[in-house]
Design a protein around this motif. Structure first.
Motif, PDB file in Angstrom:
ATOM      1  N   GLY A   1      31.376  22.391  34.360  1.00 14.59           N
ATOM      2  CA  GLY A   1      30.304  22.864  35.232  1.00 14.59           C
ATOM      3  C   GLY A   1      30.355  24.367  35.397  1.00 14.59           C
ATOM      4  O   GLY A   1      30.892  25.083  34.548  1.00 14.59           O
ATOM      5  N   PHE A   2      29.801  24.836  36.508  1.00 14.89           N
ATOM      6  CA  PHE A   2      29.687  26.268  36.764  1.00 14.89           C
ATOM      7  C   PHE A   2      30.602  26.701  37.902  1.00 14.89           C
ATOM      8  O   PHE A   2      30.624  26.072  38.962  1.00 14.89           O
ATOM      9  CB  PHE A   2      28.257  26.629  37.166  1.00 14.89           C
ATOM     10  CG  PHE A   2      27.240  26.468  36.066  1.00 14.89           C
ATOM     11  CD1 PHE A   2      27.039  27.482  35.137  1.00 14.89           C
ATOM     12  CD2 PHE A   2      26.481  25.310  35.967  1.00 14.89           C
ATOM     13  CE1 PHE A   2      26.100  27.344  34.126  1.00 14.89           C
ATOM     14  CE2 PHE A   2      25.541  25.160  34.959  1.00 14.89           C
ATOM     15  CZ  PHE A   2      25.354  26.179  34.032  1.00 14.89           C
ATOM     16  N   LEU A   3      31.323  27.775  37.691  1.00  9.33           N
ATOM     17  CA  LEU A   3      32.041  28.449  38.763  1.00  9.33           C
ATOM     18  C   LEU A   3      31.507  29.872  38.842  1.00  9.33           C
ATOM     19  O   LEU A   3      31.625  30.639  37.882  1.00  9.33           O
ATOM     20  CB  LEU A   3      33.548  28.466  38.507  1.00  9.33           C
ATOM     21  CG  LEU A   3      34.380  29.284  39.506  1.00  9.33           C
ATOM     22  CD1 LEU A   3      34.253  28.725  40.914  1.00  9.33           C
ATOM     23  CD2 LEU A   3      35.852  29.326  39.079  1.00  9.33           C
ATOM     24  N   PHE A   4      30.902  30.203  39.963  1.00 10.33           N
ATOM     25  CA  PHE A   4      30.386  31.551  40.186  1.00 10.33           C
ATOM     26  C   PHE A   4      31.373  32.313  41.067  1.00 10.33           C
ATOM     27  O   PHE A   4      31.763  31.825  42.128  1.00 10.33           O
ATOM     28  CB  PHE A   4      29.026  31.498  40.884  1.00 10.33           C
ATOM     29  CG  PHE A   4      27.940  30.876  40.060  1.00 10.33           C
ATOM     30  CD1 PHE A   4      27.188  31.652  39.176  1.00 10.33           C
ATOM     31  CD2 PHE A   4      27.651  29.524  40.158  1.00 10.33           C
ATOM     32  CE1 PHE A   4      26.175  31.076  38.423  1.00 10.33           C
ATOM     33  CE2 PHE A   4      26.650  28.938  39.407  1.00 10.33           C
ATOM     34  CZ  PHE A   4      25.901  29.714  38.531  1.00 10.33           C
ATOM     35  N   ILE A   5      31.764  33.495  40.624  1.00  8.84           N
ATOM     36  CA  ILE A   5      32.608  34.379  41.419  1.00  8.84           C
ATOM     37  C   ILE A   5      31.719  35.520  41.893  1.00  8.84           C
ATOM     38  O   ILE A   5      31.268  36.343  41.098  1.00  8.84           O
ATOM     39  CB  ILE A   5      33.784  34.927  40.596  1.00  8.84           C
ATOM     40  CG1 ILE A   5      34.635  33.777  40.035  1.00  8.84           C
ATOM     41  CG2 ILE A   5      34.630  35.868  41.449  1.00  8.84           C
ATOM     42  CD1 ILE A   5      35.672  34.235  39.019  1.00  8.84           C
ATOM     43  N   GLU A   6      31.433  35.556  43.189  1.00  4.43           N
ATOM     44  CA  GLU A   6      30.634  36.655  43.737  1.00  4.43           C
ATOM     45  C   GLU A   6      31.592  37.739  44.211  1.00  4.43           C
ATOM     46  O   GLU A   6      32.250  37.603  45.243  1.00  4.43           O
ATOM     47  CB  GLU A   6      29.734  36.186  44.876  1.00  4.43           C
ATOM     48  CG  GLU A   6      28.828  37.300  45.371  1.00  4.43           C
ATOM     49  CD  GLU A   6      27.812  36.871  46.410  1.00  4.43           C
ATOM     50  OE1 GLU A   6      27.125  37.765  46.946  1.00  4.43           O
ATOM     51  OE2 GLU A   6      27.711  35.668  46.706  1.00  4.43           O
ATOM     52  N   ASN A   7      31.662  38.810  43.437  1.00  3.54           N
ATOM     53  CA  ASN A   7      32.632  39.862  43.709  1.00  3.54           C
ATOM     54  C   ASN A   7      32.211  40.702  44.915  1.00  3.54           C
ATOM     55  O   ASN A   7      31.072  40.618  45.387  1.00  3.54           O
ATOM     56  CB  ASN A   7      32.802  40.753  42.471  1.00  3.54           C
ATOM     57  CG  ASN A   7      34.236  41.171  42.237  1.00  3.54           C
ATOM     58  OD1 ASN A   7      34.917  41.612  43.155  1.00  3.54           O
ATOM     59  ND2 ASN A   7      34.697  41.029  41.013  1.00  3.54           N
ATOM     60  N   VAL A   8      33.127  41.493  45.408  1.00  4.98           N
ATOM     61  CA  VAL A   8      32.840  42.424  46.495  1.00  4.98           C
ATOM     62  C   VAL A   8      31.733  43.382  46.047  1.00  4.98           C
ATOM     63  O   VAL A   8      31.713  43.828  44.907  1.00  4.98           O
ATOM     64  CB  VAL A   8      34.106  43.215  46.868  1.00  4.98           C
ATOM     65  CG1 VAL A   8      33.821  44.220  47.985  1.00  4.98           C
ATOM     66  CG2 VAL A   8      35.227  42.265  47.276  1.00  4.98           C
ATOM     67  N   GLY A   9      30.788  43.681  46.944  1.00  5.00           N
ATOM     68  CA  GLY A   9      29.689  44.583  46.610  1.00  5.00           C
ATOM     69  C   GLY A   9      30.183  45.986  46.304  1.00  5.00           C
ATOM     70  O   GLY A   9      30.587  46.728  47.202  1.00  5.00           O
ATOM     71  N   ASN A  10      30.175  46.339  44.998  1.00  2.00           N
ATOM     72  CA  ASN A  10      30.783  47.595  44.561  1.00  2.00           C
ATOM     73  C   ASN A  10      30.531  47.731  43.072  1.00  2.00           C
ATOM     74  O   ASN A  10      30.855  46.817  42.307  1.00  2.00           O
ATOM     75  CB  ASN A  10      32.292  47.531  44.857  1.00  2.00           C
ATOM     76  CG  ASN A  10      33.041  48.783  44.490  1.00  2.00           C
ATOM     77  OD1 ASN A  10      32.523  49.662  43.813  1.00  2.00           O
ATOM     78  ND2 ASN A  10      34.291  48.867  44.921  1.00  2.00           N
ATOM     79  N   LEU A  11      29.973  48.838  42.641  1.00  7.12           N
ATOM     80  CA  LEU A  11      29.707  49.039  41.214  1.00  7.12           C
ATOM     81  C   LEU A  11      30.809  49.828  40.509  1.00  7.12           C
ATOM     82  O   LEU A  11      30.612  50.285  39.387  1.00  7.12           O
ATOM     83  CB  LEU A  11      28.369  49.754  41.023  1.00  7.12           C
ATOM     84  CG  LEU A  11      27.120  48.897  41.183  1.00  7.12           C
ATOM     85  CD1 LEU A  11      25.854  49.756  41.083  1.00  7.12           C
ATOM     86  CD2 LEU A  11      27.071  47.784  40.150  1.00  7.12           C
ATOM     87  N   VAL A  12      31.976  49.983  41.149  1.00  4.48           N
ATOM     88  CA  VAL A  12      33.049  50.775  40.544  1.00  4.48           C
ATOM     89  C   VAL A  12      34.254  49.889  40.215  1.00  4.48           C
ATOM     90  O   VAL A  12      34.475  49.528  39.055  1.00  4.48           O
ATOM     91  CB  VAL A  12      33.459  51.947  41.459  1.00  4.48           C
ATOM     92  CG1 VAL A  12      34.530  52.791  40.794  1.00  4.48           C
ATOM     93  CG2 VAL A  12      32.245  52.817  41.792  1.00  4.48           C
ATOM     94  N   CYS A  13      35.025  49.529  41.212  1.00  2.00           N
ATOM     95  CA  CYS A  13      36.328  48.877  40.996  1.00  2.00           C
ATOM     96  C   CYS A  13      36.264  47.550  40.243  1.00  2.00           C
ATOM     97  O   CYS A  13      37.121  47.299  39.383  1.00  2.00           O
ATOM     98  CB  CYS A  13      37.045  48.685  42.327  1.00  2.00           C
ATOM     99  SG  CYS A  13      37.230  50.210  43.271  1.00  2.00           S
ATOM    100  N   PRO A  14      35.316  46.656  40.511  1.00  2.00           N
ATOM    101  CA  PRO A  14      35.331  45.361  39.815  1.00  2.00           C
ATOM    102  C   PRO A  14      35.188  45.465  38.302  1.00  2.00           C
ATOM    103  O   PRO A  14      35.515  44.524  37.584  1.00  2.00           O
ATOM    104  CB  PRO A  14      34.130  44.622  40.432  1.00  2.00           C
ATOM    105  CG  PRO A  14      33.949  45.238  41.781  1.00  2.00           C
ATOM    106  CD  PRO A  14      34.283  46.688  41.572  1.00  2.00           C
ATOM    107  N   ALA A  15      34.704  46.599  37.799  1.00  3.68           N
ATOM    108  CA  ALA A  15      34.533  46.749  36.352  1.00  3.68           C
ATOM    109  C   ALA A  15      35.859  46.675  35.610  1.00  3.68           C
ATOM    110  O   ALA A  15      35.909  46.249  34.451  1.00  3.68           O
ATOM    111  CB  ALA A  15      33.838  48.080  36.047  1.00  3.68           C
ATOM    112  N   SER A  16      36.952  47.079  36.245  1.00  2.35           N
ATOM    113  CA  SER A  16      38.236  47.201  35.556  1.00  2.35           C
ATOM    114  C   SER A  16      39.073  45.935  35.592  1.00  2.35           C
ATOM    115  O   SER A  16      40.058  45.830  34.852  1.00  2.35           O
ATOM    116  CB  SER A  16      39.047  48.350  36.173  1.00  2.35           C
ATOM    117  OG  SER A  16      38.362  49.576  36.046  1.00  2.35           O
TER     118      SER A  16
END
Length: 240
Positions: A134-149
């Motif tokens: 099935g599907f597992l969605f991970i909604e990351n912290v609102g941030n366009l910098v740190c989650p990229a790494s």
């Protein structure tokens, strides 16, 4: 008046910390990301063994990420098992919104942290005890910098960009859009009221990521939702 732009991202580490050398910063980054990536691979083994499509949803705050996710779950949950890992610095507000759809969700509060990491996802995943395809969605912290790494073990990163944010965001935050497989341009129902050129926005994204896929949609009106849902089901079928 004298003018001079300052750029602190041109060193080897592409970041500046007062009193710390670029070499020290690189070593620290390699240690942190190395440990994270080992656990991310462990997560990926679980996800692949269970034939789950795991998506890391990333955006700035206010992009409509949670609203889009709840609408997506309402339409998907009748056909496929779904679960959500919610990342925020504080509160369980978004997880509560997800649970209202009768989809299981685990809230992960990061405190001062600006992103989820593989350990957090590992702990939340085992608490969910999701073992079926099935599907597992991970909604990351609102941030366009740190989650990229930070690799979480996901199959894809999906960058969500609201039309209210302007067309140059992919150029201002290139690492995020370079890491994403798909860009969702959300809130297209607001196009008559905002100053944005959608084609320029797509061109900006493709300057940093020539292969990025793009879907234009509105979680509020439903425009473009079929394209998004079709993309999801196609991606899941490839893992079945």
């Amino acid at each position: 008046m004298a003018k001079g732009d300052l750029h602190y991202g041109k060193g080897e580490a592409e970041v500046h910390v007062a009193g710390v050398s670029q070499r020290q910063l690189l070593t620290l980054e390699m240690d942190i990301l190395g440990n994270n990536n080992k656990l991310a691979e462990h997560n990926r083994e679980h996800f692949e063994a269970n034939k789950q499509l795991v998506l890391n949803l990333v955006s700035s705050p206010g992009s409509g990420k949670t609203t889009l996710l709840t609408e997506t779950l309402i339409q998907l949950k009748q056909q496929f098992p779904c679960a959500v890992i919610e990342g925020d610095q504080q509160t369980s507000n978004d997880a509560d919104r997800i649970r209202a759809t009768e989809v299981p969700a685990i809230q992960v509060n990061t405190g001062k942290g600006c992103h989820l990491d593989a350990q957090m996802v590992h702990d939340a995943y085992h608490q969910l005890a999701m073992n079926e395809p099935g599907f597992l969605f991970i909604e990351n912290v609102g941030n366009l910098v740190c989650p990229a790494s930070f690799d979480l073990g996901e199959a894809c990163k999906v960058a969500i960009l609201s039309v209210t944010e302007g067309e140059d965001k992919p150029l201002k935050y290139p690492n995020m859009f370079a890491a994403a497989d798909l860009m969702l341009i959300n809130k297209v129902d607001l196009l008559p009221y905002v100053d944005i050129n959608i084609e320029d926005c797509i061109a900006s994204a493709r300057k940093v990521n020539p292969t990025i896929q793009v879907i234009k949609l509105s979680a509020k009106t439903g425009e473009g939702m079929d394209a998004w849902l079709n993309w999801l089901t196609e991606q899941l079928q490839q893992r079945m």
